[in-house]
Design an enzyme around this catalytic site. Structure first.
Site, PDB file in Angstrom:
ATOM      1  N   CYS A 113      54.586  27.243  -4.883  1.00 55.81           N
ATOM      2  CA  CYS A 113      54.594  25.909  -5.502  1.00 55.81           C
ATOM      3  C   CYS A 113      55.336  25.878  -6.843  1.00 55.81           C
ATOM      4  O   CYS A 113      55.638  24.808  -7.358  1.00 55.81           O
ATOM      5  CB  CYS A 113      53.167  25.416  -5.701  1.00 55.81           C
ATOM      6  SG  CYS A 113      52.196  25.537  -4.205  1.00 55.81           S
ATOM      7  N   HIS A 265      52.086  20.263 -10.987  1.00 57.41           N
ATOM      8  CA  HIS A 265      52.133  20.388  -9.530  1.00 57.41           C
ATOM      9  C   HIS A 265      51.010  19.528  -8.941  1.00 57.41           C
ATOM     10  O   HIS A 265      49.868  19.600  -9.378  1.00 57.41           O
ATOM     11  CB  HIS A 265      51.956  21.860  -9.163  1.00 57.41           C
ATOM     12  CG  HIS A 265      51.754  22.094  -7.715  1.00 57.41           C
ATOM     13  ND1 HIS A 265      52.488  21.462  -6.751  1.00 57.41           N
ATOM     14  CD2 HIS A 265      50.871  22.905  -7.050  1.00 57.41           C
ATOM     15  CE1 HIS A 265      52.080  21.874  -5.555  1.00 57.41           C
ATOM     16  NE2 HIS A 265      51.101  22.738  -5.717  1.00 57.41           N
ATOM     17  N   ASN A 295      49.658  18.078  -1.125  1.00 58.68           N
ATOM     18  CA  ASN A 295      50.320  19.198  -1.793  1.00 58.68           C
ATOM     19  C   ASN A 295      51.586  19.565  -0.999  1.00 58.68           C
ATOM     20  O   ASN A 295      51.497  20.021   0.134  1.00 58.68           O
ATOM     21  CB  ASN A 295      49.337  20.377  -1.829  1.00 58.68           C
ATOM     22  CG  ASN A 295      49.907  21.611  -2.506  1.00 58.68           C
ATOM     23  OD1 ASN A 295      51.106  21.707  -2.739  1.00 58.68           O
ATOM     24  ND2 ASN A 295      49.033  22.558  -2.806  1.00 58.68           N
TER      25      ASN A 295
HETATM   26  O1  UT7 Z   1      49.380  24.704  -4.434  1.00 61.55           O
HETATM   27  C1  UT7 Z   1      48.411  25.612  -4.845  1.00 61.55           C
HETATM   28  C2  UT7 Z   1      47.538  25.866  -3.694  1.00 61.55           C
HETATM   29  N1  UT7 Z   1      46.283  25.314  -3.561  1.00 61.55           N
HETATM   30  C3  UT7 Z   1      45.465  24.648  -4.410  1.00 61.55           C
HETATM   31  O2  UT7 Z   1      45.770  24.271  -5.494  1.00 61.55           O
HETATM   32  C4  UT7 Z   1      44.087  24.418  -3.914  1.00 61.55           C
HETATM   33  C5  UT7 Z   1      43.055  24.838  -4.906  1.00 61.55           C
HETATM   34  N2  UT7 Z   1      41.691  24.635  -4.408  1.00 61.55           N
HETATM   35  C6  UT7 Z   1      41.169  23.412  -4.200  1.00 61.55           C
HETATM   36  O3  UT7 Z   1      41.807  22.416  -4.448  1.00 61.55           O
HETATM   37  C7  UT7 Z   1      39.738  23.325  -3.735  1.00 61.55           C
HETATM   38  O4  UT7 Z   1      39.149  24.596  -3.787  1.00 61.55           O
HETATM   39  C8  UT7 Z   1      39.588  22.767  -2.294  1.00 61.55           C
HETATM   40  C9  UT7 Z   1      39.994  21.306  -2.294  1.00 61.55           C
HETATM   41  C10 UT7 Z   1      40.474  23.555  -1.348  1.00 61.55           C
HETATM   42  C11 UT7 Z   1      38.143  22.860  -1.831  1.00 61.55           C
HETATM   43  O5  UT7 Z   1      37.301  22.188  -2.719  1.00 61.55           O
HETATM   44  P1  UT7 Z   1      35.948  22.870  -3.214  1.00 61.55           P
HETATM   45  O6  UT7 Z   1      35.228  21.863  -3.985  1.00 61.55           O
HETATM   46  O7  UT7 Z   1      36.319  24.156  -3.902  1.00 61.55           O
HETATM   47  O8  UT7 Z   1      35.204  23.129  -1.862  1.00 61.55           O
HETATM   48  P2  UT7 Z   1      34.723  24.527  -1.219  1.00 61.55           P
HETATM   49  O9  UT7 Z   1      35.879  25.282  -0.715  1.00 61.55           O
HETATM   50  O10 UT7 Z   1      33.794  25.212  -2.186  1.00 61.55           O
HETATM   51  O11 UT7 Z   1      33.887  23.987  -0.016  1.00 61.55           O
HETATM   52  C12 UT7 Z   1      32.717  23.173  -0.212  1.00 61.55           C
HETATM   53  C13 UT7 Z   1      32.198  22.768   1.155  1.00 61.55           C
HETATM   54  C14 UT7 Z   1      32.093  23.911   2.153  1.00 61.55           C
HETATM   55  O12 UT7 Z   1      30.918  23.699   2.929  1.00 61.55           O
HETATM   56  P3  UT7 Z   1      29.591  24.529   2.665  1.00 61.55           P
HETATM   57  O13 UT7 Z   1      29.979  25.961   2.862  1.00 61.55           O
HETATM   58  O14 UT7 Z   1      29.215  24.209   1.252  1.00 61.55           O
HETATM   59  O15 UT7 Z   1      28.672  23.996   3.709  1.00 61.55           O
HETATM   60  C15 UT7 Z   1      33.315  23.756   3.009  1.00 61.55           C
HETATM   61  O16 UT7 Z   1      33.138  24.288   4.300  1.00 61.55           O
HETATM   62  O17 UT7 Z   1      33.107  21.813   1.739  1.00 61.55           O
HETATM   63  C16 UT7 Z   1      33.427  22.250   3.067  1.00 61.55           C
HETATM   64  N3  UT7 Z   1      34.775  21.802   3.391  1.00 61.55           N
HETATM   65  C17 UT7 Z   1      35.024  20.623   3.971  1.00 61.55           C
HETATM   66  N4  UT7 Z   1      34.223  19.622   4.378  1.00 61.55           N
HETATM   67  C18 UT7 Z   1      34.800  18.537   4.918  1.00 61.55           C
HETATM   68  C19 UT7 Z   1      35.949  22.438   3.179  1.00 61.55           C
HETATM   69  N5  UT7 Z   1      36.958  21.694   3.626  1.00 61.55           N
HETATM   70  C20 UT7 Z   1      36.416  20.560   4.109  1.00 61.55           C
HETATM   71  C21 UT7 Z   1      36.963  19.403   4.693  1.00 61.55           C
HETATM   72  N6  UT7 Z   1      36.117  18.419   5.068  1.00 61.55           N
HETATM   73  N7  UT7 Z   1      38.290  19.239   4.863  1.00 61.55           N
END
Ligand code: UT7
Length: 336
Positions: A113, A265, A295
């Site tokens: 990115c 970004h 993204n």
């Molecule tokens: O370009 C650079 C690359 N990437 C980034 O900048 C991404 C950086 N990271 C993020 O933006 C965030 O970590 C995410 C948006 C990817 C995830 O958000 P989060 O608040 O950190 O969520 P998490 O990964 O801690 O997941 C929380 C819950 C999980 O469920 P449990 O285990 O708590 O039951 C996930 O399984 O949300 C669940 N989850 C979803 N639920 C519905 C993860 N993805 C989804 C989804 N829909 N698409």
């Protein structure tokens, strides 16, 4: 004394819009979850016959047109991408042939990115060194081809698109000295780049390279898709956006108050809001389009630059800030 200036920008977004609602029928997710955790409402997805070089081509044509240049005037083409058309030849060489940029050297750059900002710095330093007069820098991605459409943790985050800029040689007095270019949009005042390969495992595409060549097993075990430790990348992103901005400001002897707009970004609205909060910046200083495109990795910053350019006034300072896989990060200060 030479200086590097941006003489044109362009962007291309595929026409197909995929809403969060549509993704609800693909994986177990919801519009509400995606909006509240990321700020993304929809993203663009390339048509089956479109590859990264096609998106790059349309963005490049726009940038060249704005710069008033023919493709034969370009000395170098740098395509930043993690989704090349194929491993080789480079997407930049494919683009060179399609543009008819017969004089240009062409190569791809892999910095995820942050790739567009790495490309700007390469262009800037080569211009200072006297090597090139006009450099086409492109950030282009078809991330829809490398996300796992069965993995809700990643597939909802990414989109396809491309952005481009022409970087040209000018005098410190702002007169463009490279032949053929018509106008100066912005001067590049400085760049700060960083990498930390020791943390690279948090964001990878594991197979298809020399370490794990493609096999039936690598395909079955879904190793040709993006694997991301979201929370770790999130922590890194929130920290590094501020650190990259701090480093560039101190290099240039400037303060946050001297900057009119920040274009980070566009990965996640919460990362952008976290940066604004930590640096006590009003959100009015941070143009945002993540809700429309998701993204787009290396495409994100040049797309935003092109889209928001009409609002910038002469004399204003705009800071671009990238972060992503590698890990990599970088900031670039422009003066309009
Ligand atoms: O370009 C650079 C690359 N990437 C980034 O900048 C991404 C950086 N990271 C993020 O933006 C965030 O970590 C995410 C948006 C990817 C995830 O958000 P989060 O608040 O950190 O969520 P998490 O990964 O801690 O997941 C929380 C819950 C999980 O469920 P449990 O285990 O708590 O039951 C996930 O399984 O949300 C669940 N989850 C979803 N639920 C519905 C993860 N993805 C989804 C989804 N829909 N698409």
């Amino acid at each position: 004394m030479f200086t590097a200036v941006i003489t044109g920008t362009g962007a291309y977004l595929p026409s197909r819009i995929v809403t969060n609602k549509e993704l609800e029928s693909v994986v177990a997710t919801s519009d509400e979850w995606i909006i509240s955790r990321t700020g993304i409402r929809e993203r663009r997805i390339a048509a089956p016959e479109e590859a990264t070089s096609d998106l790059a081509y349309y963005a490049a044509v726009g940038a060249l047109e704005q710069a008033g240049l023919e493709a034969v005037n370009i000395d170098a083409i740098i395509v930043a991408t993690v989704t090349p058309d194929m491993l080789f030849p480079s997407t930049a060489c494919i683009l060179q042939a399609r543009l008819g940029a017969s004089k240009a050297v062409a190569f791809d750059l892999s910095a995820a990115c942050t790739g567009f900002i790495y490309g700007l710095e390469l262009a800037r330093t080569a211009i200072f060194a006297g090597s090139w007069q006009h450099v086409l820098v492109v950030g282009a991605e078809t991330l829809s081809r490398i996300v796992d459409w069965e993995d809700r943790n990643t597939c909802v985050l990414f989109g396809d698109g491309a952005g481009a800029a022409v970087v040209s040689r000018a005098m410190a007095t702002d007169e463009v000295t490279a032949p053929h270019a018509k106008n100066i949009m912005a001067r590049i005042l400085g760049v700060h780049l960083g990498s930390d390969g020791s943390q690279g495992e948090v964001l990878t595409l594991p197979a298809g390279g020399s370490r794990r060549p493609a096999t039936a097993d690598s395909v079955l075990s879904r190793q040709h898709f993006v694997h991301m430790n979201g929370p770790e990348v999130y922590k890194f992103a929130v920290r590094i956006v501020g650190e990259a901005a701090d480093a560039l400001l101190s290099k240039l002897g400037l303060a946050y108050g001297d900057i009119d707009y920040f274009i980070p970004h566009q990965a996640n609205l919460r990362i952008i809001e976290g940066f604004a909060k930590r640096m006590k910046l009003p959100l009015s200083k941070i143009p945002i389009n993540v809700e429309k495109y998701g993204n787009v990795s290396s495409g994100s910053i040049p797309i935003a630059l092109h889209e928001f350019a009409p609002m910038f006034q002469p004399g204003q300072k705009i800071m671009l800030i990238g972060f992503g896989g590698g890990l990599t990060w970088g900031a670039c200060l422009l003066e309009w």
